[in-house]
Design a protein around this motif. Structure first.
Motif, PDB file in Angstrom:
ATOM      1  N   MET A   1       0.830  -1.203   0.000  1.00 14.21           N
ATOM      2  CA  MET A   1       0.000   0.000   0.000  1.00 14.21           C
ATOM      3  C   MET A   1       0.866   1.256   0.000  1.00 14.21           C
ATOM      4  O   MET A   1       2.097   1.194  -0.111  1.00 14.21           O
ATOM      5  CB  MET A   1      -0.970  -0.044   1.181  1.00 14.21           C
ATOM      6  CG  MET A   1      -1.943  -1.219   1.106  1.00 14.21           C
ATOM      7  SD  MET A   1      -3.188  -1.245   2.414  1.00 14.21           S
ATOM      8  CE  MET A   1      -4.199   0.176   1.949  1.00 14.21           C
ATOM      9  N   SER A   2       0.229   2.396   0.162  1.00 15.01           N
ATOM     10  CA  SER A   2       0.894   3.694   0.051  1.00 15.01           C
ATOM     11  C   SER A   2       2.053   3.841   1.040  1.00 15.01           C
ATOM     12  O   SER A   2       1.902   3.540   2.228  1.00 15.01           O
ATOM     13  CB  SER A   2      -0.131   4.806   0.311  1.00 15.01           C
ATOM     14  OG  SER A   2       0.501   6.032   0.573  1.00 15.01           O
TER      15      SER A   2
ATOM     16  N   GLU B   1       4.314   4.934   6.615  1.00 19.99           N
ATOM     17  CA  GLU B   1       4.990   5.866   7.511  1.00 19.99           C
ATOM     18  C   GLU B   1       4.068   6.274   8.658  1.00 19.99           C
ATOM     19  O   GLU B   1       4.528   6.428   9.805  1.00 19.99           O
ATOM     20  CB  GLU B   1       5.438   7.109   6.725  1.00 19.99           C
ATOM     21  CG  GLU B   1       6.183   8.142   7.540  1.00 19.99           C
ATOM     22  CD  GLU B   1       7.503   7.645   8.110  1.00 19.99           C
ATOM     23  OE1 GLU B   1       7.987   8.270   9.079  1.00 19.99           O
ATOM     24  OE2 GLU B   1       8.060   6.650   7.602  1.00 19.99           O
ATOM     25  N   GLU B   2       2.782   6.429   8.380  1.00 20.35           N
ATOM     26  CA  GLU B   2       1.834   6.745   9.447  1.00 20.35           C
ATOM     27  C   GLU B   2       1.798   5.632  10.498  1.00 20.35           C
ATOM     28  O   GLU B   2       1.706   5.906  11.705  1.00 20.35           O
ATOM     29  CB  GLU B   2       0.428   6.937   8.865  1.00 20.35           C
ATOM     30  CG  GLU B   2       0.237   8.236   8.115  1.00 20.35           C
ATOM     31  CD  GLU B   2      -1.149   8.356   7.507  1.00 20.35           C
ATOM     32  OE1 GLU B   2      -1.574   9.495   7.232  1.00 20.35           O
ATOM     33  OE2 GLU B   2      -1.809   7.312   7.301  1.00 20.35           O
TER      34      GLU B   2
ATOM     35  N   GLU C   1       6.900   6.223  13.719  1.00 22.50           N
ATOM     36  CA  GLU C   1       7.377   6.518  15.069  1.00 22.50           C
ATOM     37  C   GLU C   1       7.836   5.264  15.806  1.00 22.50           C
ATOM     38  O   GLU C   1       8.678   5.340  16.705  1.00 22.50           O
ATOM     39  CB  GLU C   1       6.290   7.227  15.867  1.00 22.50           C
ATOM     40  CG  GLU C   1       5.947   8.619  15.333  1.00 22.50           C
ATOM     41  CD  GLU C   1       4.963   9.346  16.216  1.00 22.50           C
ATOM     42  OE1 GLU C   1       4.641   8.825  17.311  1.00 22.50           O
ATOM     43  OE2 GLU C   1       4.504  10.433  15.817  1.00 22.50           O
ATOM     44  N   SER C   2       7.253   4.115  15.458  1.00 26.10           N
ATOM     45  CA  SER C   2       7.637   2.864  16.112  1.00 26.10           C
ATOM     46  C   SER C   2       7.370   1.694  15.181  1.00 26.10           C
ATOM     47  O   SER C   2       6.241   1.514  14.710  1.00 26.10           O
ATOM     48  CB  SER C   2       6.849   2.659  17.413  1.00 26.10           C
ATOM     49  OG  SER C   2       7.087   1.360  17.948  1.00 26.10           O
ATOM     50  N   ASP C   3       8.395   0.883  14.943  1.00 28.58           N
ATOM     51  CA  ASP C   3       8.197  -0.283  14.077  1.00 28.58           C
ATOM     52  C   ASP C   3       7.636  -1.476  14.853  1.00 28.58           C
ATOM     53  O   ASP C   3       7.547  -2.576  14.325  1.00 28.58           O
ATOM     54  CB  ASP C   3       9.486  -0.676  13.355  1.00 28.58           C
ATOM     55  CG  ASP C   3      10.644  -0.987  14.304  1.00 28.58           C
ATOM     56  OD1 ASP C   3      10.393  -1.278  15.487  1.00 28.58           O
ATOM     57  OD2 ASP C   3      11.814  -0.937  13.853  1.00 28.58           O
ATOM     58  N   GLU C   4       7.217  -1.232  16.113  1.00 27.05           N
ATOM     59  CA  GLU C   4       6.598  -2.280  16.915  1.00 27.05           C
ATOM     60  C   GLU C   4       5.071  -2.263  16.820  1.00 27.05           C
ATOM     61  O   GLU C   4       4.393  -3.065  17.469  1.00 27.05           O
ATOM     62  CB  GLU C   4       7.011  -2.143  18.384  1.00 27.05           C
ATOM     63  CG  GLU C   4       8.496  -2.325  18.651  1.00 27.05           C
ATOM     64  CD  GLU C   4       8.966  -3.751  18.434  1.00 27.05           C
ATOM     65  OE1 GLU C   4       8.102  -4.649  18.290  1.00 27.05           O
ATOM     66  OE2 GLU C   4      10.184  -3.975  18.399  1.00 27.05           O
ATOM     67  N   VAL C   5       4.520  -1.350  16.040  1.00 24.49           N
ATOM     68  CA  VAL C   5       3.059  -1.221  15.945  1.00 24.49           C
ATOM     69  C   VAL C   5       2.449  -2.444  15.275  1.00 24.49           C
ATOM     70  O   VAL C   5       2.931  -2.898  14.232  1.00 24.49           O
ATOM     71  CB  VAL C   5       2.685   0.060  15.173  1.00 24.49           C
ATOM     72  CG1 VAL C   5       1.189   0.082  14.850  1.00 24.49           C
ATOM     73  CG2 VAL C   5       3.070   1.288  15.978  1.00 24.49           C
ATOM     74  N   TRP C   6       1.380  -2.977  15.876  1.00 26.38           N
ATOM     75  CA  TRP C   6       0.632  -4.096  15.313  1.00 26.38           C
ATOM     76  C   TRP C   6      -0.622  -3.581  14.625  1.00 26.38           C
ATOM     77  O   TRP C   6      -1.217  -2.568  15.037  1.00 26.38           O
ATOM     78  CB  TRP C   6       0.209  -5.080  16.403  1.00 26.38           C
ATOM     79  CG  TRP C   6       1.320  -5.826  17.045  1.00 26.38           C
ATOM     80  CD1 TRP C   6       2.666  -5.654  16.869  1.00 26.38           C
ATOM     81  CD2 TRP C   6       1.175  -6.877  18.017  1.00 26.38           C
ATOM     82  NE1 TRP C   6       3.369  -6.532  17.653  1.00 26.38           N
ATOM     83  CE2 TRP C   6       2.497  -7.291  18.358  1.00 26.38           C
ATOM     84  CE3 TRP C   6       0.087  -7.508  18.607  1.00 26.38           C
ATOM     85  CZ2 TRP C   6       2.730  -8.312  19.291  1.00 26.38           C
ATOM     86  CZ3 TRP C   6       0.318  -8.522  19.531  1.00 26.38           C
ATOM     87  CH2 TRP C   6       1.624  -8.917  19.867  1.00 26.38           C
TER      88      TRP C   6
ATOM     89  N   VAL D   1      -7.948   0.632   5.884  1.00 22.68           N
ATOM     90  CA  VAL D   1      -7.054   0.693   7.044  1.00 22.68           C
ATOM     91  C   VAL D   1      -7.417   1.920   7.890  1.00 22.68           C
ATOM     92  O   VAL D   1      -7.474   3.041   7.382  1.00 22.68           O
ATOM     93  CB  VAL D   1      -5.581   0.759   6.602  1.00 22.68           C
ATOM     94  CG1 VAL D   1      -4.659   0.644   7.810  1.00 22.68           C
ATOM     95  CG2 VAL D   1      -5.274  -0.356   5.589  1.00 22.68           C
ATOM     96  N   VAL D   2      -7.634   1.674   9.188  1.00 21.36           N
ATOM     97  CA  VAL D   2      -8.169   2.705  10.078  1.00 21.36           C
ATOM     98  C   VAL D   2      -7.337   2.776  11.354  1.00 21.36           C
ATOM     99  O   VAL D   2      -7.001   1.732  11.935  1.00 21.36           O
ATOM    100  CB  VAL D   2      -9.649   2.398  10.433  1.00 21.36           C
ATOM    101  CG1 VAL D   2     -10.239   3.481  11.319  1.00 21.36           C
ATOM    102  CG2 VAL D   2     -10.481   2.242   9.155  1.00 21.36           C
ATOM    103  N   PRO D   3      -7.017   3.980  11.843  1.00 18.78           N
ATOM    104  CA  PRO D   3      -6.261   4.114  13.100  1.00 18.78           C
ATOM    105  C   PRO D   3      -7.144   3.889  14.318  1.00 18.78           C
ATOM    106  O   PRO D   3      -8.367   4.029  14.262  1.00 18.78           O
ATOM    107  CB  PRO D   3      -5.757   5.552  13.046  1.00 18.78           C
ATOM    108  CG  PRO D   3      -6.788   6.275  12.236  1.00 18.78           C
ATOM    109  CD  PRO D   3      -7.260   5.284  11.203  1.00 18.78           C
ATOM    110  N   ARG D   4      -6.493   3.590  15.444  1.00 16.32           N
ATOM    111  CA  ARG D   4      -7.197   3.229  16.673  1.00 16.32           C
ATOM    112  C   ARG D   4      -8.187   4.301  17.131  1.00 16.32           C
ATOM    113  O   ARG D   4      -9.243   3.981  17.694  1.00 16.32           O
ATOM    114  CB  ARG D   4      -6.164   2.950  17.786  1.00 16.32           C
ATOM    115  CG  ARG D   4      -6.760   2.585  19.132  1.00 16.32           C
ATOM    116  CD  ARG D   4      -7.459   1.238  19.068  1.00 16.32           C
ATOM    117  NE  ARG D   4      -8.130   0.926  20.316  1.00 16.32           N
ATOM    118  CZ  ARG D   4      -9.357   1.334  20.637  1.00 16.32           C
ATOM    119  NH1 ARG D   4     -10.044   2.095  19.803  1.00 16.32           N
ATOM    120  NH2 ARG D   4      -9.892   0.987  21.784  1.00 16.32           N
TER     121      ARG D   4
END
Length: 394
Positions: A93-94, A99-100, A104-109, A168-171
């Protein structure tokens, strides 16, 4: 991080993960301690972009790691198998979206599900999005979610014939229904409901499911790595089936540990009972065969695209059949084990019964429904073009 490092961490922390399995079940989601071990191991980054700390690992390496984790705790393995696949799709995807999510953290699930339980209505710059989804595995520990949607018309009704999107949607834009995961197995996955009420989603956070399945999304993104040339239905089911097989391996190990010292009601040790040992050995063979056939199937597909070839519909269909059959075969083997465990095998402090419940819950996932996939596979082998509803299943 390599598979050896991941496996080493899981092996080193195996006793902790086993002990936490009952804690996770009681919580109805993974404990913070389990999540931390998973983060430290790198299991969730195996299919992630290298630009964000991932390895773009071979899918066999991913499958074997999920099996290992699931053999220690079925719920942890299932979360890894589901949530761990999502970075593969997100890399298509984009770059702005990536990046969004990971800037800030590559640990995001990122959780899911893909079932179209909502509608995305086009507006200027994107979509208005609403719906109610079940089975969002690992959602408590995720900061984003990928959701399946019907494409809506100007009145917000699904267009005909239906078109499907992954959105895809943020928390901050969805609500988790905390009391929505009351089930018999895989309790620790926390696969709760999520709800969205008329949220704006920018166009770059959505993709066309048909284009994803056809490989068009990867081509448009310029992704030429073998892992991204695999069809969606050749990579997404891998994590789920690997979890089921790993659960079966965990059940087998727990059962053998239990049988080693067990004395039956007739006074004989279980290890001296040829009938029991025959059944356990047969189950062990079935689980081993399930593992081997799944991994061999994945290797065949990967080797095809790595050599520059294209995966045919027949290859896809046969691989899906192999994947589904492996899950059923492993779960049936657990049934054989449990039936030789006696009444004490069903006590809640015996992990065999939890593995048994977890496996059957995993088998109930739509990805393991055999009918359409088996039908489509045999038609391709006969030389008959499957109907669209069967092609969709492979």
């Amino acid at each position: 991080m390599t598979i050896t490092t991941v496996s080493d961490v899981l092996t080193t922390r195996a006793d902790e993960l086993r002990a936490l399995a009952s804690v996770n079940e009681e919580l109805g989601k993974l404990s913070d301690e389990t999540v931390q071990i998973m983060r430290e191991s790198g299991v969730m980054k195996l299919l992630a972009p290298v630009e964000y700390g991932g390895t773009r690992a071979h899918p066999v390496e991913f499958a074997e790691t999920v099996m290992k984790l699931a053999s220690l705790d079925g719920s942890a393995g299932w979360v890894a198998g589901v949530v761990g696949v999502h970075p593969w799709e997100l890399e298509l995807m984009s770059p702005k979206l990536q990046e969004e999510i990971w800037g800030e953290s590559d640990e995001v699930w990122v959780s899911s599900p893909y079932a179209p339980m909502g509608t995305a209505t086009p507006v200027e710059g994107g979509y208005r999005f609403s719906g109610h989804w079940q089975f969002s595995t690992g959602t408590d520990h995720s900061d984003w979610v990928i959701l399946g949607a019907f494409l809506g018309d100007s009145e917000g009704k699904p267009v005909q014939p239906p078109r499907f999107l992954h959105v895809v949607v943020p928390r901050k834009d969805y609500t988790i229904i905390d009391d929505s995961w009351n089930v018999v197995g895989l309790k620790g996955t926390g696969s709760k409901d999520v709800v969205i009420d008329d949220v704006f989603v920018p166009e770059y956070r959505a993709l066309d499911q048909a284009e994803l399945f056809a490989g068009e999304v990867a081509r448009k993104a310029g992704k030429t790595e073998p892992i991204h040339r695999l069809p969606f239905y050749s990579i997404f089911p891998v994590g789920l089936t690997s979890a089921v097989i790993g659960i079966a391996e965990g059940a087998l190990q727990a059962h053998m540990d239990y049988q080693r010292e067990r004395v039956q009601i007739n006074g004989f040790k279980s290890v001296e009972d040829p009938y029991t040992m025959y059944a356990v050995s047969e189950a062990a063979g079935e689980i081993s065969a399930s593992r081997d056939t799944l991994l061999a199937s994945i290797n065949r597909l990967y080797d095809t695209v790595a050599a520059g070839g294209e995966i045919s519909l027949e290859q896809r269909a046969v691989a899906r059949r192999t994947q589904i059959q492996a899950a059923w075969r492993a779960t049936n083997a657990i049934d054989m084990i449990l039936s030789r465990s006696g009444g004490n095998g069903l006590r809640l402090n015996n992990p065999v019964q939890r593995f048994w419940r977890d496996a059957h819950m995993g088998l109930a996932h739509a990805i393991h429904v055999p009918g359409p996939s088996y039908h489509g596979a045999i038609l391709t082998e006969i030389g008959v073009e499957p109907a669209a509803n069967l092609v969709w299943a492979v």
